[in-house]
Scaffold this motif. Structure first.
Motif, PDB file in Angstrom:
ATOM      1  N   HIS A  58      -2.949  13.994   2.376  1.00 40.04           N
ATOM      2  CA  HIS A  58      -2.379  14.065   1.197  1.00 40.04           C
ATOM      3  C   HIS A  58      -3.020  14.843   0.323  1.00 40.04           C
ATOM      4  CE1 HIS A  58       0.953  11.330   2.598  1.00 40.04           C
ATOM      5  NE2 HIS A  58      -0.072  10.595   2.720  1.00 40.04           N
ATOM      6  N   THR A  79       0.870  -1.286  -0.130  1.00 43.78           N
ATOM      7  CA  THR A  79       0.017   0.102   0.191  1.00 43.78           C
ATOM      8  C   THR A  79       0.969   1.081  -0.058  1.00 43.78           C
ATOM      9  OG1 THR A  79      -1.568  -1.122   1.355  1.00 43.78           O
ATOM     10  CG2 THR A  79      -1.852   1.123   1.025  1.00 43.78           C
ATOM     11  N   MET A 122      -4.147  13.651  -3.332  1.00 37.42           N
ATOM     12  CA  MET A 122      -5.008  12.429  -3.633  1.00 37.42           C
ATOM     13  C   MET A 122      -6.494  13.144  -3.776  1.00 37.42           C
ATOM     14  SD  MET A 122      -3.142   9.658  -0.993  1.00 37.42           S
ATOM     15  CE  MET A 122      -3.619   8.057  -2.090  1.00 37.42           C
ATOM     16  N   SER A 171       2.948   8.884  -5.937  1.00 37.75           N
ATOM     17  CA  SER A 171       3.025  10.439  -5.552  1.00 37.75           C
ATOM     18  C   SER A 171       3.956  11.202  -6.486  1.00 37.75           C
ATOM     19  CB  SER A 171       3.462  10.353  -4.146  1.00 37.75           C
ATOM     20  OG  SER A 171       4.834  10.287  -3.963  1.00 37.75           O
ATOM     21  N   ARG A 213       2.856   1.689  -3.319  1.00 35.45           N
ATOM     22  CA  ARG A 213       2.250   2.071  -4.313  1.00 35.45           C
ATOM     23  C   ARG A 213       1.829   3.602  -4.200  1.00 35.45           C
ATOM     24  NH1 ARG A 213      -3.172  -1.545  -5.129  1.00 35.45           N
ATOM     25  NH2 ARG A 213      -3.856   0.611  -6.002  1.00 35.45           N
ATOM     26  N   ARG A 214       1.489   3.993  -3.100  1.00 38.71           N
ATOM     27  CA  ARG A 214       1.443   5.448  -2.552  1.00 38.71           C
ATOM     28  C   ARG A 214       2.724   6.240  -3.274  1.00 38.71           C
ATOM     29  NH1 ARG A 214      -0.221  10.562  -2.682  1.00 38.71           N
ATOM     30  NH2 ARG A 214       1.377  11.594  -1.146  1.00 38.71           N
ATOM     31  N   GLU A 215       3.883   5.800  -2.600  1.00 37.26           N
ATOM     32  CA  GLU A 215       5.213   6.531  -2.864  1.00 37.26           C
ATOM     33  C   GLU A 215       5.404   6.599  -4.089  1.00 37.26           C
ATOM     34  OE1 GLU A 215       7.627   8.311  -0.705  1.00 37.26           O
ATOM     35  OE2 GLU A 215       5.859   7.597   0.184  1.00 37.26           O
ATOM     36  N   PHE A 258      -6.490   4.280   0.529  1.00 38.39           N
ATOM     37  CA  PHE A 258      -5.312   4.011   0.741  1.00 38.39           C
ATOM     38  C   PHE A 258      -5.177   3.920   2.529  1.00 38.39           C
ATOM     39  CE2 PHE A 258      -1.596   6.884   2.434  1.00 38.39           C
ATOM     40  CZ  PHE A 258      -0.541   6.193   2.306  1.00 38.39           C
ATOM     41  N   ARG A 259      -5.762   4.771   3.327  1.00 39.41           N
ATOM     42  CA  ARG A 259      -5.793   4.807   4.920  1.00 39.41           C
ATOM     43  C   ARG A 259      -6.331   3.564   5.191  1.00 39.41           C
ATOM     44  NH1 ARG A 259      -2.418   7.628   7.642  1.00 39.41           N
ATOM     45  NH2 ARG A 259      -3.725   7.214   9.286  1.00 39.41           N
ATOM     46  N   GLN A 318       1.559  12.169  -9.475  1.00 38.15           N
ATOM     47  CA  GLN A 318       0.495  12.859  -9.009  1.00 38.15           C
ATOM     48  C   GLN A 318       1.051  14.346  -8.663  1.00 38.15           C
ATOM     49  OE1 GLN A 318      -1.081  10.489  -5.781  1.00 38.15           O
ATOM     50  NE2 GLN A 318      -3.107  10.044  -6.775  1.00 38.15           N
ATOM     51  N   GLU A 348      -9.751   7.869  -3.100  1.00 34.37           N
ATOM     52  CA  GLU A 348      -8.530   7.283  -3.152  1.00 34.37           C
ATOM     53  C   GLU A 348      -7.802   7.266  -1.906  1.00 34.37           C
ATOM     54  OE1 GLU A 348      -4.789   8.077  -5.988  1.00 34.37           O
ATOM     55  OE2 GLU A 348      -6.002   9.590  -5.478  1.00 34.37           O
ATOM     56  N   TYR A 349      -7.818   8.496  -1.229  1.00 35.38           N
ATOM     57  CA  TYR A 349      -7.272   8.668   0.170  1.00 35.38           C
ATOM     58  C   TYR A 349      -7.788   7.617   1.049  1.00 35.38           C
ATOM     59  CZ  TYR A 349      -5.731  10.774   4.375  1.00 35.38           C
ATOM     60  OH  TYR A 349      -4.947  11.182   5.486  1.00 35.38           O
TER      61      TYR A 349
END
Lengths: 250, 319
Positions: free
Chosen positions: B90, A6, B93, A14, A9-11, B101-102, A17, B97-98
């Motif tokens: 964030h 998780t 985002m 980003s 993928r976020r890293e 993610f959380r 993004q 989506e945020y």
């Protein structure tokens, strides 16, 4: 493992993004483009070397490595600390090591993505190249990539460490530039007026990244540099982990 | 399941040179909405950060649902939903989506994540904006996103650091409403420096001053205490001398102020002797003498008064 993926993928996401990722890719692309021009003009002279070595001797590799890695890594921890999302992240049930590894892996993957245009150039040259002496060797390409990955992971882990130390992205970038440049200059001992001798010469030979990379570009893989780069990477990742953990000692 | 949600004993936190929190002890029962009240710098955020396992305490212990925040941090973090100060998100985002993610970060399975994200988007009225980028949302919506994040893994305890800071009055009202709604199912600990907020949303209040708890009571009891010492205000249509004489004859009245308002009306502010409720007496007197009574009310103090009073007492002790 779910937490790692998780976060990873976020890293990685980003970078795409925000503008940062595209600016980094554009810069690398420009530098690689100039190096392609250099490679083409070098090929007009008779040369007996694989394509990858011709790319390496244009020296743009070092420029990209030294310029781009601090920019990739400066935001990893510093921006999260500055915006406060670091607090939200660390109060979720995640372990410090998962966070550090995910951020490192995300940055390293993005770094490797920025090298993708080089593969395009290699294929392009392979298609239109008629000179038998400058052979296009898949294996030397693989070892060059291995070298790019190994040296890159040292610089990415160093950058993550610098970023974990501070809230300011500028300071993070400055610290990783300073340490990264020092590491690089140490390998240029041949430029020192009085070359070191004896045990000093041996030490410098072992840590000379330029010579290691030249070997990788020629298609030669020694275990010594692999161990050297892997241990440096592990060392910096460990330091990053300790810095993140240090929050709990205060 | 233990009855106590939070158990804090002799908690002390020292930063280099300063003591942010000293020897704080309190307990929060399941199902309560507790407000941590104090001026800026009183140590509210530090306590919440220790409870959410972000910072370790210098000494003392804190337990959440029976788990120690230092030694069983993972167990504790699974059980709490924490919204840090200024609600960091964030900003690049999108809302859904945020939250996804959380939720994944907090260990929810993919199916459970989908289900819970839908539920919290409904619950926090984010349906209209769930595809928007968080950075483009108003502060009120962002606050809701932060609360949705705190809720997404169905925590037993929700901790919110200054949940209404920087919002406009309408947004504040809707956030308070949401907190009250949440309080029906969850235990809530929130910090604030706004007194009416505690009065309106919390069942219990802890007043923090210079890193120490100086008062701990139910909101209702605290208000009750103020009423006892409070005055009674009556607006009566009668000549001032007659009023004066009437109250002077009345034993229960210790002190009175009479001020003319419009026409023949006068406003009498009456202080009772020994905490007697003066309202029936005032009504009887007015009825007996045939005076028109158009207002009869207790001079209601707010928590603001208690807060000022208690902190002033503490400061006087100090010097």
């Amino acid at each position: 493992m779910q937490v790692f993926w998780t976060l990873f993928r976020r890293e990685l996401g980003s970078f795409f993004q925000s503008m940062t990722g595209y600016v980094i890719i554009a810069t690398t692309l420009a530098l690689l483009g100039v190096s392609l021009l250099d490679m083409l003009s070098k090929m007009n002279e008779p040369l007996d070397a694989p394509l990858t070595e011709i790319f390496y001797v244009t020296l743009y590799f070092w420029l990209i490595l030294l310029l781009v890695t601090p920019v990739i890594t400066m935001r990893t921890f510093a921006s999260e600390k500055a915006s406060g999302t670091f607090e939200a992240l660390m109060t979720a049930p995640v372990s410090d090591l998962q966070v550090v590894l995910a951020k490192f892996a995300g940055a390293l993957t993005f770094y490797m993505i920025t090298w993708l245009p080089l593969m395009g150039y290699m294929l392009f040259l392979h298609r239109y190249l008629n000179s038998p002496s400058t052979a296009w060797e898949p294996r030397s390409l693989a070892t060059t990539l291995l070298g790019i990955l190994l040296v890159g992971s040292v610089y990415i882990s160093l950058g993550c460490f610098a970023s974990a130390l501070t809230k300011s992205q500028i300071i993070a970038a400055a610290v990783s530039y300073a340490v990264g440049l020092t590491l690089f200059l140490l390998s240029l001992r041949s430029l020192v007026p009085i070359a070191p001798t004896g045990w000093q010469a041996k030490v410098f030979a072992h840590i000379s990244m330029t010579e290691h990379m030249q070997d990788f570009a020629r298609g030669i893989v020694h275990t010594t540099p692999i161990v050297y780069y892997l241990s440096l990477t592990v060392f910096f990742v460990y330091l990053t982990f300790k810095v993140v953990e240090a929050r709990r000692w205060k | 399941m233990s009855e106590l949600m939070i158990q804090v004993e002799n908690l002390t936190k020292r930063y280099a040179g300063t003591t942010a929190v000293s020897e704080v002890s309190f307990a929060v029962k399941r199902g309560e909405i507790v407000g941590l009240l104090g001026k800026n710098g009183a140590g509210k955020s530090t306590i919440l950060r220790i409870l959410s396992c972000f910072l370790p305490a210098t000494s003392g212990t804190a337990r959440v649902a029976g788990h120690d925040v230092f030694f069983e941090a993972d167990e504790v973090r699974r059980r709490i939903g924490y919204m840090p100060e200024n609600n960091p998100l964030h900003l690049d985002m999108r809302v859904r989506e945020y939250l996804k993610f959380r939720a994944r970060l907090k260990g929810l399975s993919a199916a459970k994540t989908r289900e819970r994200v839908d539920v919290v988007i409904q619950q926090c009225s984010l349906t209209d904006v769930h595809r928007r980028i968080i950075g483009q949302l108003s502060k009120g919506y962002r606050q809701r996103v932060g609360m949705a994040d705190a809720l997404v893994h169905e925590p037993e305890l929700i901790i919110m650091d200054e949940p209404t800071i920087g919002l406009d009055p309408n947004q504040i009202r809707s956030v308070r409403q949401l907190i009250k709604e949440l309080g029906k199912k969850h235990t809530i600990l929130l910090s604030t420096h706004i007194l009416p907020e505690v009065e309106m949303t919390c069942s219990h209040v802890l007043i923090l001053h210079h890193g120490r708890i100086i008062a701990s009571d139910s909101t209702h009891e605290l208000q009750g205490k103020i009423f006892e010492s409070g005055a009674v205000i009556a607006e009566i249509a009668a000549p001032a001398p007659a009023l004066m004489q009437c109250w002077a004859e009345c034993d229960a009245v210790q002190h009175v102020d009479i001020a003319p308002i419009d026409g023949e009306y006068h406003r009498c502010t009456l202080m009772a002797r020994d905490g007697i409720d003066l309202r029936p007496i005032v009504f009887d007197q007015a009825a007996q003498r045939g005076w028109k009574l158009r207002e009869l009310t207790r001079g209601r103090h707010t928590l603001e008064d208690i807060f000022v009073k208690v902190t002033r007492e503490k400061e006087e002790e100090h010097f």
